[in-house]
Scaffold this motif. Structure first.
Motif, PDB file in Angstrom:
ATOM      1  N   ARG A 276       0.840  -1.328  -0.128  1.00 20.53           N
ATOM      2  CA  ARG A 276      -0.104   0.059  -0.114  1.00 20.53           C
ATOM      3  C   ARG A 276       0.839   1.445  -0.094  1.00 20.53           C
ATOM      4  NH1 ARG A 276      -4.396  -1.212   4.557  1.00 20.53           N
ATOM      5  NH2 ARG A 276      -4.902   1.069   4.252  1.00 20.53           N
ATOM      6  N   GLY A 277       2.215   1.022   0.071  1.00 18.73           N
ATOM      7  CA  GLY A 277       2.945   2.548  -0.200  1.00 18.73           C
ATOM      8  C   GLY A 277       2.929   3.062  -1.682  1.00 18.73           C
ATOM      9  N   ALA A 278       3.371   4.257  -1.501  1.00 15.96           N
ATOM     10  CA  ALA A 278       3.286   5.142  -2.668  1.00 15.96           C
ATOM     11  C   ALA A 278       4.966   5.706  -2.561  1.00 15.96           C
ATOM     12  CB  ALA A 278       2.113   6.416  -2.818  1.00 15.96           C
ATOM     13  N   HIS A 279       5.486   5.567  -3.979  1.00 17.91           N
ATOM     14  CA  HIS A 279       6.950   6.023  -3.686  1.00 17.91           C
ATOM     15  C   HIS A 279       6.947   7.124  -5.312  1.00 17.91           C
ATOM     16  CE1 HIS A 279       6.849   2.686  -1.422  1.00 17.91           C
ATOM     17  NE2 HIS A 279       7.650   3.540  -0.414  1.00 17.91           N
ATOM     18  N   ARG A 280       7.438   8.148  -5.159  1.00 24.40           N
ATOM     19  CA  ARG A 280       7.561   8.993  -6.551  1.00 24.40           C
ATOM     20  C   ARG A 280       8.949   8.813  -7.098  1.00 24.40           C
ATOM     21  NH1 ARG A 280       5.536  14.335  -3.380  1.00 24.40           N
ATOM     22  NH2 ARG A 280       6.747  13.132  -1.711  1.00 24.40           N
ATOM     23  N   PRO A 283      15.054   6.597  -5.255  1.00 27.93           N
ATOM     24  CA  PRO A 283      15.572   7.113  -4.094  1.00 27.93           C
ATOM     25  C   PRO A 283      14.575   7.077  -2.922  1.00 27.93           C
ATOM     26  CG  PRO A 283      16.442   8.402  -5.696  1.00 27.93           C
ATOM     27  CD  PRO A 283      15.115   7.782  -6.533  1.00 27.93           C
ATOM     28  N   GLU A 284      13.355   7.435  -2.934  1.00 32.35           N
ATOM     29  CA  GLU A 284      12.286   7.601  -2.282  1.00 32.35           C
ATOM     30  C   GLU A 284      12.104   5.954  -1.596  1.00 32.35           C
ATOM     31  OE1 GLU A 284       7.663   8.928  -1.654  1.00 32.35           O
ATOM     32  OE2 GLU A 284       8.927  10.161  -2.955  1.00 32.35           O
ATOM     33  N   LEU A 285      11.693   5.201  -2.527  1.00 32.72           N
ATOM     34  CA  LEU A 285      11.623   3.826  -2.272  1.00 32.72           C
ATOM     35  C   LEU A 285      12.886   3.229  -1.352  1.00 32.72           C
ATOM     36  CD1 LEU A 285       9.956   1.170  -2.249  1.00 32.72           C
ATOM     37  CD2 LEU A 285      11.310   0.987  -4.632  1.00 32.72           C
ATOM     38  N   GLU A 286      13.781   3.326  -1.842  1.00 32.57           N
ATOM     39  CA  GLU A 286      15.174   3.007  -1.150  1.00 32.57           C
ATOM     40  C   GLU A 286      15.240   3.420   0.320  1.00 32.57           C
ATOM     41  OE1 GLU A 286      18.096   1.815  -4.993  1.00 32.57           O
ATOM     42  OE2 GLU A 286      18.387   3.952  -3.670  1.00 32.57           O
TER      43      GLU A 286
END
Length: 328
Positions: A276-280, A283-286
């Motif tokens: 359910r995560g949202a990453h733009r 680098p934000e995901l990492e």
């Protein structure tokens, strides 16, 4: 229970003694004692109960079960209660009750995979032995990679949860790159070492091994449990193994990732962080992955392995027999 009451009374014991021995009230003992004296064995049967007489015969129940288990509808891959009700000339609720009584769920399906590794038994005993009886003055690390984790962002804003309304999110998304998480789970403490890399090659795996080597005490032996992915067996990794003799490598059977405990940790990561995560951006995901590892290590919970190798092999043998006898 009724038979035990009668047998206890046959020993010329009083109702009080029988009720104390069987942990029943005296009224229950007296009721069934009196009914047996008056009607003998017929007195132990249930009396007719109120309600409408039964309308579905045993033959109809058998027909429903036979059709469910041995055939399939012409316009679908599995039966529904309504399709089967039309086929058998019964009501949908009657079919549903029969299915519940016999624990049939045609709408559900699960996956399985049987390993064809010729050393399956030896590898299972080796790895389960490490889980149940870990060696002294040594670390047991379960290592794997969660590859191609996508940085996904929703195309429209999230509608948050509120009283009477669950959280809602749009189904489509935008991709912003991928990363791979290399992780090592310490079996005894539950601590996790994690490292993100944009690519998933033997070079990145060796870099992660160097990270693991720097983080583990030099005086301890290290037992690594990992799968048979190609990057784990390249010449580059073989040379690393030769230069680090304190590491003992244990490969899981092919097609048996369930035996590697770090896979269970990956499932928790997916459920709590990724699904359910949202990453733009990547680098934000990492950063989110690193934050999750750091937070998890503040209060780690080790996964406890309970089944012995004999229990696992016996279960696999039963499953193999079922599949070989199924006729497919």
């Amino acid at each position: 229970m009724r038979a035990r009451i009668v047998l206890a009374c046959a020993e010329e014991r009083s109702n009080t003694e029988v009720s104390a021995a069987l942990r029943l009230c005296k009224q229950t003992v007296g009721k069934w004692r009196g009914r047996f004296v008056a009607q003998r064995l017929d007195g132990l049967l249930d009396e007719p109960r109120p309600g409408a007489p039964r309308e579905i015969s045993d033959a109809q129940v058998e027909h429903v079960l036979t059709v469910t288990l041995e055939s399939m509808p012409s316009n679908a891959t599995h039966w529904s209660t309504r399709l089967l009700a039309r086929r058998c000339g019964m009501s949908q609720s009657a079919v549903s009750r029969i299915w519940r009584a016999f624990a049939l769920q045609p709408h559900r399906s699960e996956t399985f995979k049987l390993s064809r590794d010729p050393l399956f038994i030896e590898k299972v005993r080796d790895i389960v032995g490490l889980y149940l009886n870990p060696p002294e003055r040594a670390l047991v690390l379960c290592i794997d990679e969660k590859a191609q984790i996508q940085a996904l962002d929703r195309t429209q804003p999230l509608l948050p949860m509120r009283p009477g309304q669950i959280e809602r999110r749009i189904h489509d998304y935008e991709r912003h790159g991928t990363t791979s998480l290399f992780a090592a789970l310490e079996m005894a403490s539950g601590q996790v070492m994690g490292e993100c890399h944009r690519r998933h090659r033997a070079l990145e795996f060796r870099q992660f091994l160097d990270t693991v080597d720097a983080a583990t005490p030099a005086e301890l032996d290290v037992h690594l449990i990992l799968d048979n992915y190609g990057t784990h067996k390249t010449p580059l990794i073989q040379r690393w193994r030769v230069r680090h003799p304190r590491y003992h490598w244990h490969f899981t059977p092919t097609g048996s990732s369930w035996i590697n405990l770090v896979e269970r940790w990956f499932a928790t990561l997916t459920e709590r962080q990724l699904r359910r995560g949202a990453h733009r951006s990547t680098p934000e995901l990492e950063a989110a992955l690193r934050h999750y590892v750091e937070t998890y290590n503040q209060d780690p919970k080790p996964f406890v392995w309970t089944k012995t190798a004999d229990q696992i092999l016996a279960a696999v043998a039963r499953f193999c027999k079922r599949t070989s006898d199924s006729g497919h």
